[in-house]
Motif scaffolding. Structure first.
Motif, PDB file in Angstrom:
ATOM      1  N   ASP A  19       0.838  -1.198   0.000  1.00  0.00           N
ATOM      2  CA  ASP A  19       0.000   0.000   0.000  1.00  0.00           C
ATOM      3  C   ASP A  19       0.873   1.249   0.000  1.00  0.00           C
ATOM      4  O   ASP A  19       1.869   1.330   0.726  1.00  0.00           O
ATOM      5  N   TYR A 173      -5.484   8.539  12.003  1.00  0.00           N
ATOM      6  CA  TYR A 173      -4.685   7.954  10.930  1.00  0.00           C
ATOM      7  C   TYR A 173      -5.031   6.475  10.792  1.00  0.00           C
ATOM      8  O   TYR A 173      -5.139   5.752  11.779  1.00  0.00           O
ATOM      9  N   ASN A 174      -5.169   6.049   9.540  1.00  0.00           N
ATOM     10  CA  ASN A 174      -5.397   4.632   9.283  1.00  0.00           C
ATOM     11  C   ASN A 174      -4.123   3.820   9.460  1.00  0.00           C
ATOM     12  O   ASN A 174      -4.166   2.646   9.810  1.00  0.00           O
ATOM     13  N   TYR A 175      -2.991   4.441   9.202  1.00  0.00           N
ATOM     14  CA  TYR A 175      -1.690   3.796   9.415  1.00  0.00           C
ATOM     15  C   TYR A 175      -0.985   4.579  10.510  1.00  0.00           C
ATOM     16  O   TYR A 175      -0.629   5.739  10.320  1.00  0.00           O
ATOM     17  N   ARG A 176      -0.794   3.951  11.643  1.00  0.00           N
ATOM     18  CA  ARG A 176      -0.283   4.668  12.800  1.00  0.00           C
ATOM     19  C   ARG A 176       0.608   3.757  13.640  1.00  0.00           C
ATOM     20  O   ARG A 176       0.535   2.540  13.562  1.00  0.00           O
TER      21      ARG A 176
END
Length: 218
Positions: A19, A173-176
């Motif tokens: 991703d 945040y979706n990615y954290r």
């Protein structure tokens, strides 16, 4: 190896990548297909690290003007475009760091003044204890433990609040990253060490003072 139908053409999948955050960092990564097109509207160019930016851009512009003299030469740097996505977070981080250092400095001044006041108030007590055989280390521990106890109380209040607000902020945040226990343990240890370093000067100074001076009036 699989074939997909895309824009009225059969295309063969040659690979799958991880991703990549292309649009907003606050939104989940959407599906994307990368393909080679015949008509390129822009070029991605990797500049040689050993060549200066100015010299590289002049060379690229000459080549572009030679093949497409009527097309304006407009360029952007990938790292700058990517940094714009997190510009607000970087500013918040810098401001938070600055005010954290300022708060620590002000706190140290307050601790230093409180330690000096306490040493002055307990001047005769320290003199009596020293006459009775108290060591410098014992007197330092006596005066420092009260400040350390207050630091532990403040840490016990601050850590749950910090975890609550930081956890809520990271949910944007979706990615954290995660909040590990060692981050709070390190912060608590740093607070104790800063307190001891700040208070120790006045504590040791009072412990080393000649008891005759402090008990002269008695």
């Amino acid at each position: 190896g699989q074939t997909v139908r895309l824009w009225d053409r059969d295309r063969t999948v040659i690979g799958v990548i991880r991703d990549v955050i292309v649009t907003s960092p606050y939104e989940p990564v959407k599906q994307a297909i990368y393909y080679l097109a015949n008509a390129n509207t822009f070029l991605n160019i990797r500049i040689n690290p050993t060549m200066g930016i100015h010299a590289a851009m002049e060379k690229i512009e000459r080549i572009c003007k030679a093949y497409a003299p009527k097309v304006p030469f407009v360029f952007n740097f990938a790292d700058e475009r990517y940094a714009q996505k997190f510009g607000a977070e970087e500013r918040v981080g810098k401001l938070a760091g600055f005010f954290a250092i300022l708060a620590i400095f002000i706190s140290c001044l307050g601790l230093f003044a409180m330690a000096a006041y306490m040493a002055e108030q307990r001047n005769k007590e320290i003199g009596v204890r020293k006459v009775l055989g108290a060591s410098v280390f014992g007197l330092w521990r006596l005066m420092s433990k009260e400040f350390v106890r207050l630091v532990f109380i403040s840490v016990g209040i601050a850590i749950p609040l910090a975890y609550y607000f930081m956890h809520g902020w990271l949910q944007n945040y979706n990615y954290r990253t995660g909040l590990s226990w060692w981050i709070f343990a390190l912060a608590a240890l740093g607070a104790v060490l800063i307190t001891l370093l700040t208070v120790s000067y006045q504590s040791i100074k009072a412990a080393l003072m000649n008891p005759v001076k402090s008990l002269r009036s008695d």
